[in-house]
Motif scaffolding. Structure first.
Motif, mmCIF file in Angstrom:
data_model
loop_
_atom_site.group_PDB
_atom_site.id
_atom_site.type_symbol
_atom_site.label_atom_id
_atom_site.label_comp_id
_atom_site.label_asym_id
_atom_site.label_seq_id
_atom_site.Cartn_x
_atom_site.Cartn_y
_atom_site.Cartn_z
ATOM 1 N N ALA A 160 16.785 31.420 80.809
ATOM 2 C CA ALA A 160 17.556 30.311 81.693
ATOM 3 C C ALA A 160 18.688 31.116 82.229
ATOM 4 C CB ALA A 160 18.174 29.526 80.592
ATOM 5 N N VAL A 184 20.301 28.383 73.666
ATOM 6 C CA VAL A 184 21.047 28.302 74.956
ATOM 7 C C VAL A 184 22.448 27.677 74.891
ATOM 8 C CG1 VAL A 184 18.777 28.011 76.403
ATOM 9 C CG2 VAL A 184 19.698 25.803 75.231
ATOM 10 N N ASP A 185 22.944 27.628 73.610
ATOM 11 C CA ASP A 185 24.343 27.184 73.655
ATOM 12 C C ASP A 185 24.845 28.152 72.452
ATOM 13 O OD1 ASP A 185 26.814 26.151 73.197
ATOM 14 O OD2 ASP A 185 26.118 24.125 73.229
ATOM 15 N N VAL A 232 23.082 25.921 78.851
ATOM 16 C CA VAL A 232 22.911 24.529 78.713
ATOM 17 C C VAL A 232 24.594 23.949 79.390
ATOM 18 C CG1 VAL A 232 24.113 24.101 76.312
ATOM 19 C CG2 VAL A 232 22.397 22.541 77.320
ATOM 20 N N GLU A 256 19.585 21.788 71.135
ATOM 21 C CA GLU A 256 20.136 22.490 72.240
ATOM 22 C C GLU A 256 18.892 22.772 73.273
ATOM 23 O OE1 GLU A 256 21.284 26.911 71.431
ATOM 24 O OE2 GLU A 256 21.758 25.676 69.696
ATOM 25 N N TYR A 260 18.589 20.806 76.515
ATOM 26 C CA TYR A 260 18.516 21.766 78.205
ATOM 27 C C TYR A 260 17.476 21.166 78.866
ATOM 28 C CZ TYR A 260 18.271 25.504 81.276
ATOM 29 O OH TYR A 260 18.125 26.316 82.543
#
Length: 313
Positions: A160, A184-185, A232, A256, A260
């Motif tokens: 990402a 992603v977080d 995110v 999460e 996303y």
């Protein structure tokens, strides 16, 4: 549905996390002991260890060729391991299965890891290899069209982040992004996601272990508020490549990853989110010998090989 019984049996022998910080050397040694012997690995036309000369320096890579052909789409793979563990060998099976099922040539990246290499060293290595592949496509027999980036867990975080970096640099050669149970977080506040509470204990990756396992990356300068660390949080996701996001029902990180995907769709990005019932975090790497989870590779192949939206009838 409950956790898959074959996964449950294996999890029953794993002690619960206690919130302590892991020993990187010990974890890496344990990972290496679980690597599949060479004679038991999925055979391909060729597997070659070499280096990519990236802007950050020479980065070790492993190139997987499924069959002999005149040209290939290319997948660049970033392994998981909480930014401090994992390597080309631990994820060799994933790379081989991706090559076999998709027909793409796979370039797996041995990026620099925490704590020895501080942020953003590993991320820069991954982005550098993507640029190197695009610049050296002729030597890779790249078809010049299909260039995907893929990764699992923390490697999916890099996917990402690299997609965002490329977009911001005006580098538009990445055609797809594939994220397996992405992290992603890196803000692990329990109030942020229901899955952090629902799947807190007993499913392998445990919520109490998230902060200590990611501490090497964060202590090395990776700020969880930075969108390149927690993708995110990026405010504008427009213009990013089409995405396939696979999540696991019994994963603290499930929500999460799915958020996303929803944020990508809200930004007009063609994004597919596929939740695997009965699965836990790491199922693509650890449990793809179970037929319903090996399907992840077939789903990835379908995603990569379908016509773009504008050409579908």
């Amino acid at each position: 549905m409950p956790i898959h019984p074959q996964i449950a049996e294996i999890l029953s022998h794993i002690p619960p996390a206690d919130g302590s910080r892991p020993d990187p050397a010990a974890m890496r040694a344990a990972d290496q002991q679980r690597v599949t012997p060479m004679e038991d690995r999925l055979p391909l036309a060729s597997v070659e260890d070499t280096t990519a000369r990236a802007a950050t320096g020479d980065v070790p890579i492993r190139i997987y060729t499924p069959v002999e052909a005149d040209s290939y789409g290319v997948i660049i793979y970033f392994h998981g391991g909480a930014f401090f563990s994992g390597n080309l060998d631990t994820h060799d099976g994933v790379a081989r299965a991706l090559a076999k099922e998709t027909g793409y040539r796979v370039v797996s990246v041995d990026y620099r890891r925490a704590p020895e290499a501080a942020y953003p060293a590993g991320l820069q290595d991954c982005y550098g290899v993507v640029r190197w592949v695009a610049e050296n496509g002729e030597s890779l027999n790249w078809d010049g069209t299909n260039l995907a980036i893929a990764g699992d867990s923390s490697g999916a975080n890099f996917v990402a982040a690299v997609a965002a970096m490329a977009h911001d640099d005006g580098f538009d050669r990445i055609t797809h992004q594939v994220l397996f149970y992405p992290s992603v977080d890196l803000d692990f506040d329990l109030e942020r996601y229901e899955s952090l509470r629902e799947n807190a204990r007993g499913y392998g990756l445990e919520t109490i272990g998230l902060k200590p396992w990611n501490s090497f990356y964060i202590d090395g300068g990776a700020d969880p508020a930075d969108p390149l660390v927690s993708p995110v949080k990026r405010s504008d996701l427009t213009g990013l490549p089409p995405a396939l996001i696979l999540t696991a029902e019994f994963d603290p990180l499930r929500d999460e990853g799915e958020l996303y995907g929803q944020r990508l769709r809200d930004a007009g990005v063609d994004a597919t989110v596929s939740r695997y019932a009965g699965a836990n975090h790491g199922f693509v790497q650890n449990f793809s010998w179970i037929p319903e989870y090996f399907r992840a590779f077939a789903e990835t192949a379908e995603f990569l090989n379908q016509l773009p939206p504008e050409e579908r009838s």
